[in-house]
Write a protein that holds these residues in place. Structure first.
Motif, PDB file in Angstrom:
ATOM      1  N   VAL A 279       0.836  -1.198   0.000  1.00  7.44           N
ATOM      2  CA  VAL A 279       0.000   0.000   0.000  1.00  7.44           C
ATOM      3  C   VAL A 279       0.874   1.253   0.000  1.00  7.44           C
ATOM      4  O   VAL A 279       0.518   2.283  -0.575  1.00  7.44           O
ATOM      5  N   PHE A 280       2.035   1.147   0.625  1.00 11.21           N
ATOM      6  CA  PHE A 280       2.975   2.270   0.700  1.00 11.21           C
ATOM      7  C   PHE A 280       4.310   1.809   0.096  1.00 11.21           C
ATOM      8  O   PHE A 280       5.233   1.451   0.815  1.00 11.21           O
ATOM      9  N   LEU A 290      -0.629  -2.563   4.408  1.00 10.68           N
ATOM     10  CA  LEU A 290      -1.699  -2.077   5.280  1.00 10.68           C
ATOM     11  C   LEU A 290      -2.959  -2.881   4.970  1.00 10.68           C
ATOM     12  O   LEU A 290      -2.863  -4.026   4.536  1.00 10.68           O
ATOM     13  N   TYR A 291      -4.121  -2.261   5.140  1.00  7.31           N
ATOM     14  CA  TYR A 291      -5.313  -3.091   4.983  1.00  7.31           C
ATOM     15  C   TYR A 291      -6.556  -2.235   4.803  1.00  7.31           C
ATOM     16  O   TYR A 291      -6.567  -1.027   5.050  1.00  7.31           O
ATOM     17  N   ASP A 292      -7.559  -2.908   4.352  1.00  4.25           N
ATOM     18  CA  ASP A 292      -8.916  -2.368   4.262  1.00  4.25           C
ATOM     19  C   ASP A 292      -9.713  -3.203   5.259  1.00  4.25           C
ATOM     20  O   ASP A 292      -9.841  -4.417   5.088  1.00  4.25           O
TER      21      ASP A 292
ATOM     22  N   ARG C 294     -18.870   2.246   6.808  1.00  2.00           N
ATOM     23  CA  ARG C 294     -18.099   1.384   5.903  1.00  2.00           C
ATOM     24  C   ARG C 294     -17.217   2.230   4.990  1.00  2.00           C
ATOM     25  O   ARG C 294     -17.517   2.450   3.809  1.00  2.00           O
ATOM     26  N   VAL C 295     -16.140   2.713   5.542  1.00  4.90           N
ATOM     27  CA  VAL C 295     -15.190   3.543   4.809  1.00  4.90           C
ATOM     28  C   VAL C 295     -13.811   3.020   5.176  1.00  4.90           C
ATOM     29  O   VAL C 295     -13.637   2.424   6.243  1.00  4.90           O
ATOM     30  N   SER C 296     -12.849   3.188   4.272  1.00 11.01           N
ATOM     31  CA  SER C 296     -11.495   2.716   4.583  1.00 11.01           C
ATOM     32  C   SER C 296     -10.474   3.743   4.128  1.00 11.01           C
ATOM     33  O   SER C 296     -10.632   4.386   3.086  1.00 11.01           O
ATOM     34  N   LEU C 297      -9.385   3.855   4.875  1.00 10.61           N
ATOM     35  CA  LEU C 297      -8.304   4.751   4.462  1.00 10.61           C
ATOM     36  C   LEU C 297      -7.583   4.239   3.222  1.00 10.61           C
ATOM     37  O   LEU C 297      -6.811   4.981   2.621  1.00 10.61           O
ATOM     38  N   ILE C 298      -7.850   2.987   2.870  1.00 13.85           N
ATOM     39  CA  ILE C 298      -7.267   2.491   1.617  1.00 13.85           C
ATOM     40  C   ILE C 298      -7.729   3.383   0.457  1.00 13.85           C
ATOM     41  O   ILE C 298      -7.049   3.494  -0.558  1.00 13.85           O
ATOM     42  N   PHE C 304      -1.959   9.621  -0.364  1.00 17.98           N
ATOM     43  CA  PHE C 304      -0.858   9.608   0.602  1.00 17.98           C
ATOM     44  C   PHE C 304       0.475   9.305  -0.093  1.00 17.98           C
ATOM     45  O   PHE C 304       1.519   9.835   0.288  1.00 17.98           O
ATOM     46  N   ASN C 305       0.430   8.453  -1.108  1.00 21.50           N
ATOM     47  CA  ASN C 305       1.656   8.138  -1.834  1.00 21.50           C
ATOM     48  C   ASN C 305       2.089   9.276  -2.749  1.00 21.50           C
ATOM     49  O   ASN C 305       3.276   9.496  -2.939  1.00 21.50           O
ATOM     50  N   ALA C 306       1.128   9.988  -3.318  1.00 19.00           N
ATOM     51  CA  ALA C 306       1.467  11.023  -4.294  1.00 19.00           C
ATOM     52  C   ALA C 306       2.017  12.287  -3.635  1.00 19.00           C
ATOM     53  O   ALA C 306       2.713  13.075  -4.289  1.00 19.00           O
ATOM     54  N   PHE C 307       1.686  12.501  -2.379  1.00 24.01           N
ATOM     55  CA  PHE C 307       2.095  13.742  -1.717  1.00 24.01           C
ATOM     56  C   PHE C 307       2.885  13.474  -0.432  1.00 24.01           C
ATOM     57  O   PHE C 307       2.443  13.814   0.661  1.00 24.01           O
ATOM     58  N   PRO C 308       4.067  12.893  -0.584  1.00 26.76           N
ATOM     59  CA  PRO C 308       4.840  12.593   0.635  1.00 26.76           C
ATOM     60  C   PRO C 308       5.229  13.851   1.403  1.00 26.76           C
ATOM     61  O   PRO C 308       5.506  13.757   2.606  1.00 26.76           O
TER      62      PRO C 308
END
Lengths: 429, 429, 429
Positions: A279-280, A290-292, C294-298, C304-308
């Protein structure tokens, strides 16, 4: 009252000699040689990275082990609150005779040197086993592991199958499979033959479990041989260019075949459910997954029904799935609640999840804990953390709330820690 | 301090005389005759089955009640940790004068015999009501229940509607409906007429609620009469061969019609959300259902908005849905948090869920507990479990953390246990 | 022992002078004039509405402020258990010298009058800041806020961007954008120019954050300029009649552009994840929103990857998402756990969520709390609630369970409350 009670229960549980039912120990090099082996554990590198240390600094090639340890410890300030940091301190105190309660620039070098000296002793691994109250550990073996040159009653083989189920798209997997089994996998029949040979090999070497980690999207179903034939042909020839549906069909076919072999060879099938890999991608080594948490054990309904004779020790990655694990273990005879995995292996989640299991899952169907460690030195602090929480739950929810005797509470804890590992995996008796 | 405080609060709450707002009691045979009635409860058979006892042994036809009880108790070893086992022990101690704290091969027979003797008394049911501090219980009546030959102020009828909403595909349901209402349901108009007659009948017999259990996939919407007409025609003629879309449309039409009648007849509509039926078809009787915890109350948004005058006491199967229940009860005037259902009816989940409700849902909109029992003997231990947890939460989160007086805390607990059942269901005043 | 310990830790944490990193304060009118400003807070109106008070009575036009307060308080009976009610009482006690511990028909008028008198003092706002231990508060500014006529070091601007991302379908938004930036947004280039100008304006006025609240379905992805061009054109011309796919593409384009500007202007981007707007349209003002847990940070993986280089302080609406927040903050260097938001801002959820963060997220990456308040008077009771829970977790999980010194525990709490707000938002040092 409750704290003394907890301590009394802990002391009793801490006397037990255990078998650790899931680790990543290398049987040919089980313990650490320097603190770099300890701090190379992804928990430290990923937390340091998360707290701002550049990956290039953590993973710079060519630096000495001592330099690496110094860099990490001198950046430990932001992670001293974490339970992972406390594992390190407790390990240092109890295995390395460290007498501080924190490490920093002022004292790490002396600790490094004294650790290196201790770890150089011929009997270091034995010392760690003994001080940790461990008798044996389960391994996590690649399917093509020769399983040679070690004592398989102490380092118990476990067939790890992620590569077979999810990476037959990689031509290297098929090559490794042929090298391991002398079977050239080209179709359903030869795939079955190769897998059967793996189980033959593993069980002949004393393997006591088959294991796999699974993404939250996986929902195993049986596919017909005809469907598997087409899908396998496409996956073997096209690799990752194969249709996603074909890849999924192959994963299902292989997974189902593994379960069939678990039935035939009487091996429990450890399911570790819920991880998304990479994921990262810019994260440090082993610090990218990571996970969902939107996953349900209902996805495993067909599997649990189809294999009543296979025991499935199930680990879930997210605490929000723990209640389903409790309920499915309470209903399905072949589902067992297994340990506290990875992102759920911190005290708050362990306490809540452990308490929920203890009051609703048959006591014979709960494996309390496994360390998941890569180096032997981590069993001690990780099991100590778990045993303290278990003692707390037994004290508060059983002795106080339900008026159990302390003896009865310790007996229950003993089953979770030792007895059930014996009966479920057929070891150590 | 906290334990004495908890005990004081519990003692006060334990004085209350209650109305149990949801049970499966048979009004014509409410209490047990032998321990077989007690241990036939699915909690014991499914846990024993899960722990390894073959279904054939548990459900063997033709064995005596005593034999059945003996088999179960002699296999209780693996489930003595469960809260369900503790219900049995507390029930035996407080209703049957059992003076042990465990049952096994050595003592079950004496208990069996003494129980049978006590249960044979003419006033046994009355004794159980009295010792349990119960004044009345809600029933769960099939829609075609004649509701005759019992005191409906003590055994309060509740119209259970799962069959109407989900099983009109079964020709037997339409036949039962015609028998119950003298209406031959062939279309939307006659379906409405039949349902209206059921509400007439039930309310004339003192029914105080309508209830249904719902799968996690259900998301009620209003369908047009034209759509309902087509769908109903197909479902009545084709049964389970009807299109899934038609089956869903019929479920929605019937469900919406039930809500309309709840409005017209001023009945609360109990929604029990989240169960998947027959997930484990090889399980014992009533031990086959599980769930997918991925459900949201947002699925009920249209319903809650469309029927502001209908009170919906909502139960959720999984504790992970409890926060939504708290929030929806906090915002929607017509949503009420109702009890701790089934897989969430164990102490760890009750404590967490109860605490979250107490601090954020209006105190008038929480029904503390219902027993869900099939036999009267279970009210005592189940309510005792709940009252102990409620006392703990009130002690720690209100008296200690928020400096409430004990009187105020007991008053809040009293509303949850008794007062709100009266006001929400219009009973017992 | 534990309670005295908690109190000692609380006393120390309560000495701190804080910066509140998220509020809805109006910098031109920050504090209340009468209790109507206090009780107009949606928590009171929505809970009263939920408990049965008609919306027409709560929101009747033309009634006096005093009449409004009287109506609400006289209907407070059903919500006296809520933590929100306790905020009101603690606020009244500590800011308004109220010496009761409840309000009702018998005493509200005197409190109303004395409050109005106190609030009329010229230095009332200053008094509230001082008694609340606050030095500055973050605002929530509309993108077209002129940010004039107030001290931006005390009232720190924050660019709120919901309208830009989700409401460009409303022609009024484009008009406001043109008025604020002198840019007529017609295409991708002019949209970028307008947004850049907003960031110029806001940062020139001392803005320290960009913020947005997001529905559970949102999953940001980068869209190509060509795709954005078409979508933007359709959305600007058709408004809410535009295809949903176009609306989503525009939301993604604007959102991504905001993140690019956060990177360019070195602003943290507060993500408040999980709210569904207007779930209960008949609810009172600001009392209509709920959520689907039912939401996920995924869903934010690509972002998150595009804007380190952009820091994302993340708030989640439901406690079931908190473990993901812990894990993502533990792995991603640019993800920070931020406060306890809205439906999770009650003690049971705060305690569980806070404990889980403290043991697994680097201590530098946790913002303990923000008040989310609309009027200054709420900082005191809300922060007091949080500090009590924080003190409890530090006492039990660190001082007792992990044998930390009290000093070390207070130091950790101090970082959560103050230090991390400084370092993450670059303020107050």
């Amino acid at each position: 009252m409750s704290i003394e009670l907890r301590n009394r229960l802990f002391e009793q549980l801490d006397q037990l000699v255990l078998i650790d039912p899931h680790t990543h120990i290398n049987a040919l090099d089980p313990s650490s040689h320097t603190l770099a082996d300890i701090l190379g554990y992804h928990y430290y590198t990923e937390l340091s990275h998360s707290a701002g240390m550049p990956k290039e600094q953590i993973e710079e090639e060519g630096i000495s082990e001592k330099e690496k340890v110094g860099r990490l410890i001198e950046n430990f300030g932001p992670i001293t609150n974490t339970i992972q940091y406390s594992w390190f301190i407790e390990m240092a105190q109890r295995l390395l005779d460290f007498d501080g309660d924190s490490v920093d620039a002022s004292n790490w070098e002396a600790l490094y040197d004294s650790a290196a000296e201790k770890m150089a002793a011929d009997d270091w691994t034995e010392t760690v086993f003994q001080k940790s109250g461990l008798e044996a550990v389960f391994l996590t073996n690649d399917f093509d592991d020769p399983l040679e040159d070690f004592d398989t009653s102490k380092y118990i083989p476990c067939l790890r199958t992620d590569d077979l189920v999810f990476h037959l798209t990689n031509p290297r997997t098929a090559v490794r499979l042929q090298e391991a089994t002398d079977v050239n996998v080209t179709n359903v029949t030869s795939a079955r033959e190769a897998i059967r040979k793996l189980f033959d090999h593993f069980t002949s070497k004393g393997a006591k479990a088959c294991a796999i980690s699974l993404p939250p999207t996986f929902a195993p179903v049986q596919v017909s041989d005809a469907r598997a034939e087409t899908a396998l042909s496409n996956v073997l020839s096209k690799g990752t260019d194969a249709d996603e549906a074909d890849q999924r069909a192959v994963s299902n076919f292989i997974f189902w075949t593994l379960a069939e072999n678990c039935r035939a060879y009487h091996l429990p099938f450890d399911l570790m459910i819920g991880v998304n890999r990479k994921v990262f991608p810019a994260g440090v080594f082993q610090g990218q997954d990571l996970y969902d948490s939107r996953v349900s054990l209902i996805q495993y309904k067909d599997l649990f029904n189809a294999f009543p004779d296979v025991t499935f020790p199930v680990s879930v990655l997210a605490s929000v799935t723990n209640q389903e694990l409790v309920s499915y273990s309470w209903i399905f005879p072949n589902v067992v609640a297994n340990g506290h995995w990875w992102y759920s292996n911190t005290p708050t989640f362990i306490q809540h999840d452990c308490a929920a299991r203890l009051e609703a899952v048959p006591r014979t169907k709960q494996i309390g804990y496994y360390s998941d460690m890569y180096k032997m030195e981590f069993a001690l602090p990780k099991f100590a953390m778990y045993k303290r929480i278990l003692a707390k739950v037994l004290a508060e929810n059983f002795v106080i709330d339900r008026k159990w005797t302390e003896e009865a509470a310790v007996q229950l804890g003993t089953e979770l820690l030792r007895g059930n590992v014996e009966t479920i995996f057929h070891v150590g008796k």
